[in-house]
Every structure is written in structure tokens, then in C-alpha cells.
Design a protein around this motif. Structure first.
Motif, mmCIF file in Angstrom:
data_model
loop_
_atom_site.group_PDB
_atom_site.id
_atom_site.type_symbol
_atom_site.label_atom_id
_atom_site.label_comp_id
_atom_site.label_asym_id
_atom_site.label_seq_id
_atom_site.Cartn_x
_atom_site.Cartn_y
_atom_site.Cartn_z
ATOM 1 N N GLY A 91 -4.079 -4.523 7.880
ATOM 2 C CA GLY A 91 -3.885 -4.180 6.470
ATOM 3 C C GLY A 91 -4.905 -3.171 6.005
ATOM 4 N N TYR A 120 0.114 -8.604 6.707
ATOM 5 C CA TYR A 120 -0.911 -8.971 5.721
ATOM 6 C C TYR A 120 -0.941 -10.496 5.638
ATOM 7 C CZ TYR A 120 -1.482 -4.211 3.888
ATOM 8 O OH TYR A 120 -1.757 -2.878 3.732
ATOM 9 N N SER A 128 2.659 -4.498 7.474
ATOM 10 C CA SER A 128 1.506 -3.606 7.475
ATOM 11 C C SER A 128 1.869 -2.338 8.234
ATOM 12 C CB SER A 128 0.308 -4.295 8.142
ATOM 13 O OG SER A 128 0.496 -4.353 9.554
#
Length: 437
Positions: A91, A120, A128
Motif C-alpha cells: 500500500g 491493503y 493495491s
């Protein structure tokens, strides 16, 4: 010492989380390299990987999401002897992508551990930058619209030499970490692992599948030869010592006495090309020559060749704690653009205030004394109106004296420009041309 882990803050990852395996592997790597807590800095940002800094007895810095490499760069440049390790999730990798590219290009001696679990995990399992397109994640279909990023290929293309990819469950994980940390330059390890709390609930991912997927990807060893070069911090210091030493700051000795007591505020309102900011600087220098404290705030648009230009200056016998303009003693109005930018100020001017206005510039209603000056009749060009206005104030011993102004010009300009500026000042002996309303 057999561990750098913080016994007062044991790991709190979800059961089966890959991050905890990386945590213990990093601890073993550091101990195996003979590093102490005083020699190591763990830099993190947000997310599950951002918990690492609290779990180690080392120096630590916890920052904003995606920004960890910026802090780490500053730490390493200031304290080159420290071993700086950054932990970042996939992330933070996506959010801070520009910082990752910059760090790859610089080749500064940092180690980035990307704890890559493809989502995430802390905020709901959304996709992500590394989520596979066929994965089921908390953000619905969005990952099917994007191609996942291969951070190792991106980093190598951006200039990183030491790039590797390893499974959290690989028996050689500790060795991978030690090689990355020992490398003299930027190193990145893409560590694939399982997020049991989010990702693995909807996607069949096992250590074996991770190992097979990594084995199918291209070899990364060529980047070490292709991008090999001197470490950034050492190269920077090597170049820096060859540069000419910057001159010492000019010390301005107070040799004059200001023609007032207390605090005086001046606002210069003009347009692009009228050297408004320079006039503000000259006021500050003149004040310093009289032993005053000075502040200057400027306001102009990004289109520096068009639009308003405003300079707000405060001169004070005592330290200036608040730099806001409340009751300007003098306003210099040289163009409609600047006046329009501060039009609300005019209604608050008191009768004790003076407005120096270039002839023809319209003003909002105000209670101040207005002095009109016909600069054109004295053949003073628009770029010199602000300086000429300071000269008018100096001849009236208002805000500054002529000696203070000339000292400011000497401090600001070289010989040729100084002569031209003094010529402008001489043209302002025009008190008989004032029109006061």
C-alpha cells in the motif's frame, strides 16, 4: 545480545501473518551482522508493516503513508554511519511511488523491505499496486482494470542495483536480508507473504504457490551490473568538498537611528515587473541598518510575469512575534492589480496612515492621507516606481532616512546597478509635485 526485539512490545499481527516471520528474520539478520540497536534505524509509515518500528529496540521513525523513504534519506544523509532500514507495505509502495523512484535513482545506502501481501490489509483488503488482476479483494472489480506493478522491474529500471525478490517462507530469507543490508547503496527486497486476515480469506494463496510464482519471474541479477555505481551519500560528499565555500552571511551593523519609535508596517502594492519584492527587501535592509528587526511577506501568482505583486514589511525596535499586518503606517499603491489584491485593507486605514499612489491608480475609499506622484513626469519608468516611492519616504524621514536607503542599496546591488538605482533616487526630489488629498 541475542535479539533486538522489544520485549515490552511483543508483535500483535494476526495469527499466521507473514509480517511476523519477516520481523523475526530481520532480527536474526541484524544480530548475525553484529549490529546493535544504536547502529540501526527502522523507518516505517502506515499499515501493518508500519508497526515494525515499535517492535525493535533500535532508533525509529514513524511517518506518513508512502513517505518513509523521504525521512530515511534525510537520516542517512545526516548520519551516514547508521544502518537505515525501511519497511513498507504494498500500500505504501503505491502511495509513495515517486519517492521509491527517486531513491532508486539516487542509490543512497538504504534498505527497503517491501512487505508485499497484495492488498491493503489494515484498512479493509482493498486492491493495491501489486494485487493480481484475478484476485478477489475488498474494492470489488477495480484490480481487474489495472496491471499489477512488478516493483523489482520498476526499481531496476529506475536505477536500483541491488534488487531481489523472496518468499517470506523461504529458508534463505535471513541471508537475503543480510545481503541487502550489507550492500553499499540502495537495496530493495520484495518479500511476498500471506495476509490471513483479509487476502487469504478469498484467495487461495500458500507458501508453495508463492514460491512457484516467484520462480516463474525473470532473473534480477543483471541490475546489479547494469546499475552499479558509487553510493549517493559518499558521491555527494566527494563532490561537495570540491565546491567553493559559500560566502559568510553579510553582517549588517546598526549605524543609523530610525526616524520613529516602536513598530511600523508598510505594504507595497503593484504588478508584475515593478520590483515590488525587491522594494520590500530594501526596506528590510534599511531597517537592519538602523538596528531594527524586520519581516517580509510576499504575494504574487505563479505567473510571475503577469498579475499582482504585494510585499508586506514590518520594521520594529523589538522582536516581531506576529508578522501579520494590522495597521500599516504606509501603503504604496503602484498598480491596479496590487490594489485589487488588498482592497479590503483600505477601509481600515486610519488618518495617520499615508498612501503613496502612482498618478492614475484608482483606490477604494479610505481615510488615510493620499499622496499622488507623477512618476512619468520625472521620466521614472514603471520598474523603478517602487524604489522611487521609498526615496520619497526617505526624503520625508518617514519609515526610513535617505542614509538608511542608500545603505540598503549598497548592500543589495553591485556597482553598476547601484549607480542606476542612485540615479532613480536623485530623480525623486519632487516634493513640490505632491498632490495631497
Amino acid at each position: 545480545m541475542d535479539s533486538l526485539l522489544n520485549t515490552d512490545r511483543p508483535p500483535v499481527f494476526c495469527p499466521g501473518c507473514a509480517h511476523e516471520r519477516v520481523l523475526h528474520a530481520l532480527d536474526q539478520a541484524l544480530i548475525g551482522m553484529g549490529l546493535t540497536g544504536r547502529q540501526v534505524v527502522i523507518v516505517t509509515d502506515i499499515g501493518c508493516s508500519g508497526l515494525f518500528d515499535t517492535f525493535f529496540n533500535t532508533h525509529a521513525f514513524h511517518g506518513l503513508h508512502g513517505r518513509a523513504l523521504t525521512y530515511a534519506t534525510g537520516i542517512k544523509m545526516a548520519r551516514s554511519e547508521l544502518t537505515v532500514i525501511v519497511t513498507m507495505g504494498d500500500g505504501g509502495l503505491g502511495i509513495g511511488g515517486a519517492h521509491v523512484l527517486s531513491t532508486c535513482r539516487r542509490n543512497i545506502d538504504l534498505t527497503l523491505l517491501v512487505l508485499n501481501n497484495f492488498n491493503y490489509g489494515m484498512t479493509g483488503g482493498q486492491c493495491s499496486s501489486t494485487t493480481p488482476r484475478d484476485a478477489e479483494v475488498g474494492s470489488g472489480f477495480l484490480n481487474r482494470l489495472e496491471k499489477p506493478m512488478d516493483i523489482c522491474q520498476v526499481a531496476g529500471t529506475a536505477g536500483a542495483a541491488m534488487v531481489s525478490r523472496v518468499s517470506t517462507y523461504d529458508e534463505g530469507l535471513v541471508r537475503h536480508l543480510q545481503e541487502a543490508i550489507a550492500y553499499d547503496g540502495f537495496s530493495l527486497v520484495d518479500i511476498w507473504g500471506i495476509c490471513p486476515g483479509r487476502y487469504a480469506r478469498q484467495n487461495r494463496l500458500t507458501p508453495r504457490r508463492i514460491a512457484d510464482s516467484i520462480a516463474e519471474l525473470p532473473d534480477l541479477s543483471s541490475f546489479k551490473t547494469l546499475n552499479d555505481r558509487m553510493e549517493y551519500g559518499r558521491a555527494y560528499r566527494q563532490e561537495a568538498v570540491l565546491q567553493d565555500a559559500p560566502p559568510d552571511p553579510v553582517r549588517i551593523e546598526p549605524v543609523f537611528k530610525a526616524p520613529w519609535k516602536g513598530r511600523r508596517e508598510v505594504v507595497v502594492l503593484g504588478g508584475a515587473g515593478q520590483r515590488i519584492v525587491t522594494a520590500g527587501e530594501l526596506l528590510c535592509l534599511a531597517g537592519a541598518a538602523a538596528g531594527c528587526y524586520a519581516t517580509q511577506k510576499n504575494d504574487y501568482p505563479v505567473t510571475v510575469m503577469r498579475g499582482h505583486s504585494v510585499s508586506e514589511v514590518i520594521l520594529s525596535e523589538t522582536e516581531i512575534e506576529y508578522a501579520g499586518i494590522e495597521n500599516p503606517a504606509v501603503v504604496i499603491a503602484l498598480a491596479a492589480e496590487g490594489v485589487g489584491r488588498r482592497k479590503g485593507m483600505f477601509g481600515r486605514l486610519s488618518p495617520e496612515s499615508m498612501v503613496i499612489r502612482a498618478l492614475g491608480v484608482a483606490l477604494p475609499p479610505c481615510g488615510a492621507t493620499v499622496v499622488d506622484i507623477d512618476f512619468k513626469s520625472k521620466q521614472i519608468k514603471s520598474p523603478d516606481w517602487a524604489l522611487a516611492s521609498l526615496a520619497v519616504l526617505a526624503r520625508e524621514n518617514r519609515i526610513l532616512t535617505m542614509a538608511m536607503l542608500k545603505k540598503a542599496l549598497e548592500l543589495r546591488y553591485s556597482e553598476g546597478v547601484l549607480e542606476a538605482a542612485l540615479t532613480v533616487v536623485e530623480k525623486t526630489n519632487i516634493s513640490r509635485h505632491f498632490n495631497i488629498s
